[in-house]
Design an enzyme around this catalytic site. Structure first.
Site, mmCIF file in Angstrom:
data_model
loop_
_atom_site.group_PDB
_atom_site.id
_atom_site.type_symbol
_atom_site.label_atom_id
_atom_site.label_comp_id
_atom_site.label_asym_id
_atom_site.label_seq_id
_atom_site.Cartn_x
_atom_site.Cartn_y
_atom_site.Cartn_z
ATOM 1 N N LEU A 142 0.840 -1.167 0.053
ATOM 2 C CA LEU A 142 0.186 0.295 -0.047
ATOM 3 C C LEU A 142 0.914 1.306 0.125
ATOM 4 C CD1 LEU A 142 -2.752 1.500 0.139
ATOM 5 C CD2 LEU A 142 -2.716 0.907 2.695
ATOM 6 N N THR A 179 9.931 6.968 2.616
ATOM 7 C CA THR A 179 11.260 6.404 3.423
ATOM 8 C C THR A 179 11.362 5.064 2.910
ATOM 9 O OG1 THR A 179 9.871 5.151 5.286
ATOM 10 C CG2 THR A 179 10.370 7.696 5.233
ATOM 11 N N ASP A 230 14.718 4.217 9.372
ATOM 12 C CA ASP A 230 14.565 2.740 10.028
ATOM 13 C C ASP A 230 13.620 3.572 11.327
ATOM 14 O OD1 ASP A 230 13.962 0.809 11.564
ATOM 15 O OD2 ASP A 230 16.303 0.157 11.846
ATOM 16 N N ASN A 249 2.669 4.410 7.812
ATOM 17 C CA ASN A 249 2.572 3.091 6.761
ATOM 18 C C ASN A 249 3.292 1.949 6.894
ATOM 19 O OD1 ASN A 249 1.226 1.394 4.496
ATOM 20 N ND2 ASN A 249 3.447 1.518 4.115
ATOM 21 N N SER A 284 -3.791 1.353 10.049
ATOM 22 C CA SER A 284 -4.018 0.380 10.947
ATOM 23 C C SER A 284 -4.598 -0.935 10.361
ATOM 24 C CB SER A 284 -4.876 0.782 12.120
ATOM 25 O OG SER A 284 -5.258 -0.082 13.143
ATOM 26 N N TYR A 332 0.036 -9.144 16.678
ATOM 27 C CA TYR A 332 -0.261 -7.992 15.606
ATOM 28 C C TYR A 332 -1.278 -7.297 16.101
ATOM 29 C CZ TYR A 332 -1.391 -5.913 11.222
ATOM 30 O OH TYR A 332 -1.696 -5.286 10.258
ATOM 31 N N LYS A 368 -1.865 -3.158 16.727
ATOM 32 C CA LYS A 368 -2.683 -2.156 16.299
ATOM 33 C C LYS A 368 -3.755 -1.688 17.134
ATOM 34 C CE LYS A 368 -1.068 -2.350 11.999
ATOM 35 N NZ LYS A 368 -0.283 -1.114 11.344
ATOM 36 N N THR A 419 -1.294 -7.189 -1.179
ATOM 37 C CA THR A 419 0.215 -6.819 -0.976
ATOM 38 C C THR A 419 1.081 -7.906 -0.665
ATOM 39 O OG1 THR A 419 -0.320 -6.369 1.303
ATOM 40 C CG2 THR A 419 -0.795 -4.549 -0.252
#
Length: 277
Positions: free
Chosen positions: A13, A31, A55, A82, A133, A147, A151, A182
């Site tokens: 994304l 980045t 980083d 992101n 998120s 995970y 979030k 993705t």
């Protein structure tokens, strides 16, 4: 023209969003964690975008880079947090080292970058902070607990932040995608090194299912990027933006579950208070 700072634009994304923002006529500062990707991107998008080596798990790296961006480009109108990592494993299977790796990327890095950008947005009395998120930031799934926790934490501080900065002209939105095509469920997915057979029908089944749908997810990253750009440019920006039919379904299931528990325990809750003699 807005200046967008978007983390993690090497794939998924983030990559599609950066490309869409550039095509839309705004300027992207993106980045990467690989110097060759930085060099190639800057050669391709000269005068239209700029990328940096960052980083987000390195606090000092964050502060230095934000200062350099302000010095070079003057302002950051939109911050899109992101960058992050996926991780699958039952709670008991997961080591503390693995937990810390997930939280450093998905929570602490995002929190630090948000804190680093806020002084400049406060000075301008404007800005947009977009937190990427997941529908897993609202509803937890067996095998996805660590995970989910990262979030949930992201959503918690972002919801509070939205209230804190609203009077200062700064907007916060939380994007909650369901499964999208993705690399999240492919090479980018972390797996607990330890596997316990007792969890094979719960966390193990989730691990297998997630791997099996890689490349077959319903979500279109291009349409997601368009939705995020429209959100930022909207006069009626919402706190949350679910993306995908699966996200609508799972978030709806969570809301129904919470409401059901609330009603079942209403009398108990109301009676757990002091009463006058």
């Amino acid at each position: 023209m807005k200046n967008w700072l978007i983390t993690g634009i090497s794939s998924g994304l983030g990559k599609v969003l950066a490309e869409s923002v550039i095509q839309n006529g705004d300027f992207v500062i993106g980045t990467f964690r690989n110097q060759k990707q930085v060099t190639d991107f800057n050669a391709k998008y000269k005068n239209k975008a700029h990328s940096i080596l960052l980083d987000i798990t390195d606090e000092h790296n964050i502060e230095e880079n934000v200062l350099n961006i302000i010095d070079k480009f003057g302002k950051i109108d939109v911050l899109v947090n992101n960058a992050g990592i996926g991780f699958v494993g039952a709670i008991e299977e997961t080591s503390m080292a693995e937990v810390k790796e997930v939280f450093n990327a998905n929570f602490f890095g995002t929190l630090k970058l948000t804190q680093a950008v806020l002084p400049y947005m406060r000075k301008e009395k404007s800005g947009n902070i977009v937190q990427i998120s997941s529908h897993g930031g609202i509803k937890a799934f067996a095998g996805f607990g660590i995970y989910n926790a990262s979030k949930f934490a992201l959503e918690g501080f972002s919801e509070a932040l939205a209230q804190e900065v609203a009077p200062l002209g700064i907007k916060v939105s939380i994007v909650e995608p369901g499964p999208f095509r993705t690399k999240f469920a492919g090479n980018g997915l972390g797996l607990a090194k330890n596997e316990i057979t007792d969890y094979s029908e719960t966390a193990g089944a989730f691990r297998t299912k997630l791997k099996s749908v890689d490349g077959k997810q319903e979500g279109d990253p291009v349409k997601a990027a368009e939705a995020i750009i429209n959100l930022v440019n909207s006069e009626n920006q919402t706190l949350r933006l679910p993306l995908g039919k699966v996200a609508l379904m799972t978030i709806g299931m969570k809301l129904d579950s919470v409401k059901s528990d609330l009603e079942k325990n209403r009398n108990t809750a109301e009676n757990a208070v002091y009463t006058q003699a």
